[in-house]
Design an enzyme around this catalytic site. Structure first.
Site, PDB file in Angstrom:
ATOM      1  CG  ASN A  16      38.368  40.427  41.169  1.00  0.00           C
ATOM      2  OD1 ASN A  16      38.997  40.606  40.138  1.00  0.00           O
ATOM      3  ND2 ASN A  16      38.876  40.677  42.357  1.00  0.00           N
ATOM      4  CB  ALA A  17      32.442  38.621  42.634  1.00  0.00           C
ATOM      5  CG  LEU A  21      38.216  46.444  44.872  1.00  0.00           C
ATOM      6  CD1 LEU A  21      39.076  45.343  44.261  1.00  0.00           C
ATOM      7  CD2 LEU A  21      38.781  47.810  44.523  1.00  0.00           C
ATOM      8  CG  HIS A  41      39.542  44.454  40.298  1.00  0.00           C
ATOM      9  ND1 HIS A  41      39.684  45.776  39.958  1.00  0.00           N
ATOM     10  CD2 HIS A  41      38.243  44.290  40.678  1.00  0.00           C
ATOM     11  CE1 HIS A  41      38.527  46.393  40.120  1.00  0.00           C
ATOM     12  NE2 HIS A  41      37.640  45.528  40.552  1.00  0.00           N
ATOM     13  CD  GLU A  93      29.008  42.089  36.340  1.00  0.00           C
ATOM     14  OE1 GLU A  93      29.716  41.820  37.322  1.00  0.00           O
ATOM     15  OE2 GLU A  93      29.334  42.904  35.464  1.00  0.00           O
ATOM     16  CG  ASP A 107      34.204  45.275  36.452  1.00  0.00           C
ATOM     17  OD1 ASP A 107      33.179  44.877  35.873  1.00  0.00           O
ATOM     18  OD2 ASP A 107      34.309  45.325  37.690  1.00  0.00           O
ATOM     19  N   GLY A 166      46.021  45.718  38.298  1.00  0.00           N
ATOM     20  CA  GLY A 166      46.942  45.723  39.412  1.00  0.00           C
ATOM     21  C   GLY A 166      46.276  45.984  40.737  1.00  0.00           C
TER      22      GLY A 166
END
Length: 323
Positions: free
Chosen positions: A162-163, A249, A194, A72, A217, A192
């Protein structure tokens, strides 16, 4: 990214206690030499576990098995990098991918890449040719760039929403492509935090039971008290179930059994559907044979849950994991 000898075994024992029998250890963007060392170390760990299983050399502690590496970063967008250090992001090129591949001795099974990067389609095509699960993520791509990545061979999306560039009704971007393209499976972090539960339901309705994948994650703080922990080269503050760096986050403390329960509740799915998103679906997406199914000849990795989705017993290769 931790180079201490006890790091992976400790994580793997925690995973097993929460019903996980196999997993992809995931790197985070770091200086090149650090990433290369991490890939070599993870390849060593994977090969040692394979050899131990072949020789039935079990140390008495049942723990999750690393099946391959998820790279990643560093081929991600500066605009959507999250907490990945900007100074360590790199252009997506075939020579750099080859360098990572050689360091990992071919053990990279998944890669997250931003499809809008120059030469990303070439890297996607080559990684897919080698059997890697190419996943789109940490991306500011528009709809067209995302579709080019899919045409090149990407078939998955990393921690959807996300991202990623936000969904816009006139410029749907990467989310519009991921949510509507039937060739693409996608994963979510159903903690709950993200994602709002309503977004989890929207996602589950869009992708359906076959293309929904759960991930955690989870970072080193998982299963630990609140406090400060390391993620790669930086420190993360963990409070109230959130992992934060400079107001952003940075991973989660989610466990997979809780993710299953959350998905069932948020999406209004029955428990078997939610379980498939943590077993059958990821095994199929990553092309891992003999995992995620209860069948003759499969690996006899399975978990026993109660009606609420809580883990009662975990079996690895037919052997029960002690409490």
């Amino acid at each position: 990214m931790d180079d201490t000898a006890v790091a992976l075994p400790a994580i793997e024992q925690l995973l097993a206690r929460h019903g996980v029998t196999s997993y992809f250890p995931t790197t985070v963007t770091a200086p090149m030499d650090t990433t290369l060392r991490a890939l070599e170390r993870l390849a060593d760990a994977i090969e040692k576990r394979e050899l131990d299983l072949e020789r039935q050399n079990v140390d008495g502690k049942i723990r999750a098995l690393p099946l391959g590496i998820h790279l990643e970063g560093p081929f991600i967008s500066h605009a959507r990098r999250g907490v990945h250090p900007p100074e360590n992001l790199l252009p997506a090129t075939l020579p750099l991918f080859e360098k990572f591949w050689q360091a990992a001795r071919g053990r990279i099974r998944m890669i997250t890449i931003a499809p809008e990067l120059e030469d990303a389609p070439e890297v996607i095509a080559e990684a897919a040719r080698r059997g890697v699960c190419v996943s789109l993520g940490h991306s500011d791509a528009d709809f067209a760039a995302t579709e080019r990545g899919i045409v090149a061979g990407a078939r998955h999306a990393t921690h959807t929403f996300n991202a990623m560039r936000p969904l816009d009704h006139r410029s749907p971007g990467i989310l519009g492509a991921v949510l509507t393209d039937g060739r693409v499976s996608a994963d979510i972090i159903a903690d709950g935090v993200h994602l709002d539960p309503a977004i989890v339901k929207l996602f589950a309705d869009a992708k359906g039971a076959a293309l929904t994948v759960l991930i955690t994650d989870a970072i080193s703080a998982t299963g630990m008290p609140e406090g400060r922990y390391r993620l790669g080269s930086f420190e993360v503050d963990v409070h109230d179930g959130k992992c934060m760096v400079d107001g952003k986050l940075a991973g989660s403390v989610l466990t997979m059994d809780r993710a299953v329960r959350n998905l069932a509740r948020f999406a209004e799915w029955d428990l078997p559907q939610a379980v498939a998103a943590a077993s059958q679906n990821p095994a199929r997406v990553a092309r891992i044979a003999n995992k995620g199914v209860l069948a003759v000849g499969a690996d006899a990795d399975f978990v026993v849950l109660n009606s609420e989705g809580e883990v009662l017993r975990t079996f690895f290769g037919g052997v029960e994991c002690p409490e």
